[in-house]
Design a protein around this motif. Structure first.
Motif, short mmCIF file in Angstrom:
data_model
loop_
_atom_site.label_atom_id
_atom_site.label_comp_id
_atom_site.label_asym_id
_atom_site.label_seq_id
_atom_site.Cartn_x
_atom_site.Cartn_y
_atom_site.Cartn_z
N LEU A 76 0.83 -1.21 0.00
CA LEU A 76 0.00 0.00 0.00
C LEU A 76 0.87 1.25 0.00
O LEU A 76 0.60 2.22 -0.74
CB LEU A 76 -0.93 -0.01 1.22
CG LEU A 76 -1.83 1.23 1.41
CD1 LEU A 76 -2.83 1.32 0.25
CD2 LEU A 76 -2.57 1.15 2.75
N ALA A 77 1.91 1.24 0.81
CA ALA A 77 2.79 2.41 0.89
C ALA A 77 3.52 2.64 -0.43
O ALA A 77 3.67 3.78 -0.88
CB ALA A 77 3.80 2.21 2.03
N LEU A 78 3.97 1.57 -1.05
CA LEU A 78 4.67 1.71 -2.32
C LEU A 78 3.74 2.25 -3.40
O LEU A 78 4.14 3.07 -4.24
CB LEU A 78 5.25 0.36 -2.76
CG LEU A 78 6.44 -0.17 -1.96
CD1 LEU A 78 6.82 -1.58 -2.41
CD2 LEU A 78 7.64 0.76 -2.10
N ASN A 79 2.49 1.81 -3.40
CA ASN A 79 1.52 2.29 -4.39
C ASN A 79 1.27 3.79 -4.22
O ASN A 79 1.02 4.50 -5.19
CB ASN A 79 0.20 1.53 -4.28
CG ASN A 79 0.33 0.09 -4.78
OD1 ASN A 79 1.22 -0.20 -5.60
ND2 ASN A 79 -0.53 -0.80 -4.30
N GLN A 80 1.33 4.26 -2.99
CA GLN A 80 1.09 5.68 -2.71
C GLN A 80 2.39 6.50 -2.77
O GLN A 80 2.36 7.71 -2.56
CB GLN A 80 0.43 5.86 -1.34
CG GLN A 80 -0.94 5.24 -1.24
CD GLN A 80 -1.62 5.54 0.10
OE1 GLN A 80 -1.26 6.49 0.81
NE2 GLN A 80 -2.62 4.73 0.44
N LYS A 81 3.52 5.82 -3.01
CA LYS A 81 4.83 6.48 -3.04
C LYS A 81 5.09 7.26 -1.75
O LYS A 81 5.51 8.42 -1.75
CB LYS A 81 4.96 7.40 -4.25
CG LYS A 81 4.98 6.67 -5.58
CD LYS A 81 5.25 7.62 -6.73
CE LYS A 81 5.30 6.85 -8.04
NZ LYS A 81 5.58 7.74 -9.19
N LYS A 82 4.83 6.56 -0.65
CA LYS A 82 5.07 7.13 0.68
C LYS A 82 5.65 6.04 1.58
O LYS A 82 5.41 4.85 1.36
CB LYS A 82 3.78 7.65 1.30
CG LYS A 82 3.17 8.85 0.60
CD LYS A 82 1.91 9.30 1.32
CE LYS A 82 1.28 10.52 0.64
NZ LYS A 82 0.05 10.95 1.33
N PRO A 83 6.42 6.42 2.61
CA PRO A 83 6.91 5.42 3.58
C PRO A 83 5.75 4.83 4.38
O PRO A 83 4.71 5.47 4.56
CB PRO A 83 7.85 6.24 4.48
CG PRO A 83 8.12 7.50 3.74
CD PRO A 83 6.93 7.77 2.89
#
Length: 741
Positions: free
Chosen positions: A212-219
């Motif tokens: 989920l974090a990778l999809n949102q480009k956030k840690p």
């Protein structure tokens, strides 16, 4: 207070190392409320951190390495992008740019950022690249990421071994288990047993929130702070902070007094160095490791003539030494990484090299090394003898060094023959003598030679002679004068004869005879002969006299004998007087007159019943010139006399000085001041050359300053030279090699 750097590294790809590094930075910034710098040093995954953090930096690491200004709180702002108190600089997306980063420049940057940011997190990649190693060198803590996977575990074990071999302290290297799964066959206990130490922390596997974090480009720390993955990262940060681990680890990187001087040495009543409190713990540790090393591996299995084999053996030895040290209680002895580096270096030098002599031999300013037993090593530097702080472990180590020197050249040393002359690979001359002949232990004397062959220009530069003297000596050598170089021990006779050899024409055949090969002439057509000691049965010895006799059957144009010290003097004089003009040798004596007496004595060593008168006649006819080289009280070496032999008058050999050095005074620093003077005497062979049609300038035999007009208009002027010898261009002065009109 200076900040700390934590480097995150993995043994292979696919371990989630980059995600751990990014979230660790945000955990420090959010939970610890600490201004944190995140740096991407992973050259093989350019741009991954940009994707994980969603923080495309203003500038990248390549541009930071190219920055020539000082790194301070203001200048670094042009490079960083900030989010949630995390300041980020990424790797260029262009692989070519990533590969061309200036590593040393980033080293200076890492030193500066610790004064700006309390915590710096570096994603160091999964290979020990030069950039990654530079990051590790400035780190307080190294987190090695490992997953519960057999392949990953083996790769991590290899990485850990490499890091330890590179002298990173074991306490500095900690393992973080990522993607931990309860009930997995590869448990934390299995990982700890395989790696040899327990993991520092464990981060649970959380595919859903990580994806989920990778999809949102956030840690993950910003997307799902209460997730299992985020909690595992936060627990890691809390453990570091609560136990002040970083502050404790920073001491490992600081050099201590033990790394600078391992043994405190006092001097006994007899002048012998005595270690305070007996043997130092440093020396005892070295002795134990060396004994264990000898039992562990065969240190003689490498071929010294194969550089690759030597390097492989050295690396293998280094790994074994580090492993052996890891089994020892080194607390209080090895207090820093510098200590570890130093003791490993000393052990390897003793096991494979020349021990504590290695550093002295590498020092270009040291001209001679003298060992008197294991605890006294002297060296000559700038003409002065000094006592070195380094010592051998024991007398056995000194003997090992001697055997290591003499073995490659077929020499031996034992109680039956307790002395030996040998040479090192670079040509440096070695003499060794052992008990029972040497009472205070094994003795080694090494006369070093410069890496670059000295020319007459160097001797003029050092003040050993003048341009006019060099001009004259070149003329004498090219005119085939027989020359004796006279001087005391360490006066520079071999250096001078090497320079004279450079004046010999390249189309002549030169044969040299030496006890231990030291002569280094630039010509191609040269035959080098060396003596051989007797075998164990006492036969098979080949001495200098035998070699000189052999040269007469080898069609020599020039015969050069390293030193005449016995019956070979008779053979050398006979060769000089029977068609081998231009030959050279050296003799131990203090001035030209004593040199004549010394030659007379040495001829008698041949055991022939030649009368004193006949010997003098032989010397007067065979030897044309004597060059007296001396070492003065201030350590400088100078040509004191250049003297021509003028035949025999009664029972006296006539000597006529051509050049000499006149000492005037000694300055406050003890340096001897004086000047070289020409006596004005014109050597007879110059007149002979001129009668044959050669033009030799007379200006070199006067004391007029360079560039001053000749005292007489009738004095011959310099003319164009013929092709110079291989030794280099002709000396720059009024004189040139004799040229036929």
């Amino acid at each position: 207070m200076a900040g700390h750097i934590i480097s995150i590294i993995g043994g292979k790809g696919g371990l989630g190392k980059s995600q751990v590094a990014a979230n660790l930075a945000f955990a420090y910034a959010i939970e610890g409320k600490v201004k944190t710098l995140l740096l991407d040093f992973d050259q093989k995954a350019s741009g991954d951190q940009d994707f994980i953090t969603g923080m495309k930096g203003k500038k990248n690491i390549k541009e930071l390495s190219d920055f020539k200004g000082a790194i301070d709180p203001n200048s670094i702002q042009q490079f960083v992008n900030m989010n949630q108190n995390v300041y980020y600089i990424g790797m260029p997306s262009d692989q070519t740019a990533s590969d061309n980063i200036e590593v040393e420049a980033l080293g200076r940057t890492l030193k500066a950022v610790t004064n700006i940011y309390p915590v710096t997190i570096i994603d160091a990649g999964n290979e020990l690249t030069p950039l990654a190693i530079k990051a590790l060198e400035f780190s307080t803590l190294i987190f090695v990421i490992v997953t519960p996977d057999i392949l990953a575990l083996n790769q991590t074990k290899r990485l850990y071994s490499d890091l330890v071999t590179m002298m990173f302290p074991k306490d500095m290297i900690q393992f973080v288990i990522n993607q931990a799964v309860p009930g997995h066959p590869v448990t934390n206990e299995v990982i700890a047993k395989t790696l040899g130490k327990p993991a520092f922390s464990s981060i649970p596997r959380d595919d859903q929130n990580c994806t989920l974090a990778l999809n949102q480009k956030k840690p993950v720390m910003l997307v799902a702070r209460n997730s299992a993955f985020a909690k595992g990262v936060i627990d890691t940060v809390r453990r570091l902070s609560e136990k002040n681990i970083l502050r404790a680890l920073e001491k490992l990187n600081k050099p201590s007094d033990a790394g600078q001087k391992k043994t405190e040495v006092a001097v006994g009543a007899d002048g012998t160095p005595v270690t305070k409190g007996g043997k130092s713990p440093w020396t005892e540790l070295k002795s134990r490791i060396h004994r264990a090393l000898v039992e562990e591996m065969d240190l003689k299995k490498s071929d010294d003539n194969d550089p690759k084999a030597v390097i492989i053996l050295k690396e293998q030895t280094k790994k074994v030494v580090v492993e052996l040290l890891g089994k020892e209680d080194t607390k209080g002895v090895l207090n820093s990484r510098e200590d570890m580096n130093q003791i490993v270096k000393e052990i390897i030098d003793e096991a494979l090299g020349l021990g504590p002599l290695e550093d002295l031999l590498r020092d270009k300013t040291i001209s001679e090394v003298m060992v008197v037993g294991p605890h006294k090593i002297y060296y000559e530097q700038g003409g002065k003898i000094k006592l070195s702080e380094v010592t051998f472990t024991n007398d056995r180590q000194v003997l090992n060094v001697i055997e290591r020197i003499v073995a490659p050249i077929g020499r031996r040393i034992d109680e039956k023959t307790p002395y030996v002359d040998a040479r090192l690979r670079d040509g440096s001359r070695v003499h060794a003598i052992i008990p029972p002949s040497s009472i205070d232990g094994c003795t080694i004397t090494i006369r070093k030679f410069p890496d670059k062959r000295l020319t007459y220009k160097d001797l003029v530069k050092y003040g050993s002679m003048t341009e006019s003297m060099a001009d004259f000596l070149r003329i004498a050598v090219e005119a085939h004068r027989n020359i004796i170089v006279s001087g005391g021990t360490g006066s520079g006779k071999t250096t001078l004869i090497n320079v004279l050899g450079g004046f010999i024409q390249s189309n002549e055949r030169i044969i040299t005879c030496e006890d231990s090969a030291e002569l280094n002439f630039p010509q191609e057509h040269i035959v080098r002969l060396e003596t051989r000691p007797p075998s164990l049965e006492g036969d098979g010895a080949i001495d200098i006299r035998c070699l000189v006799k052999q040269t007469l059957r080898m069609r020599p144009d020039r015969i050069v004998v390293g030193e005449c010290r016995g019956g070979e003097t008779l053979d050398m004089l006979q060769a000089m007087g029977t068609g081998h003009d231009g030959s050279m040798t050296t003799v131990h004596s203090n001035n030209p007159r004593e040199c004549i007496g010394r030659l007379e004595t040495l001829v008698q060593y041949a055991g022939t019943s030649i009368s004193a008168r006949a010997i003098k006649e032989m010397i007067a006819s065979a030897v044309h010139m004597i060059i007296q080289q001396s070492r003065l009280d201030d350590g400088s070496r100078r040509v004191m006399y250049i003297t021509e032999l003028g035949g025999l008058q009664g029972d006296t050999v006539i000597l006529q000085d051509i050049f000499l050095f006149v000492q005037k005074e000694i300055d406050k620093s003890g340096k001897i001041l004086g000047e070289f003077q020409a006596t004005g005497f014109i050597p007879k062979f110059i007149e002979v050359l001129e009668r044959k049609g050669y033009n030799v300038p007379r200006g070199i035999f006067s004391n007029r300053p360079p560039g001053a007009p000749a005292p007489s208009a009738s004095a011959p002027a310099a003319v164009a030279t013929k092709a110079p010898a291989t030794g280099g261009s002709a000396p720059t002065g009024a004189a040139k090699p004799p040229v036929k009109k």
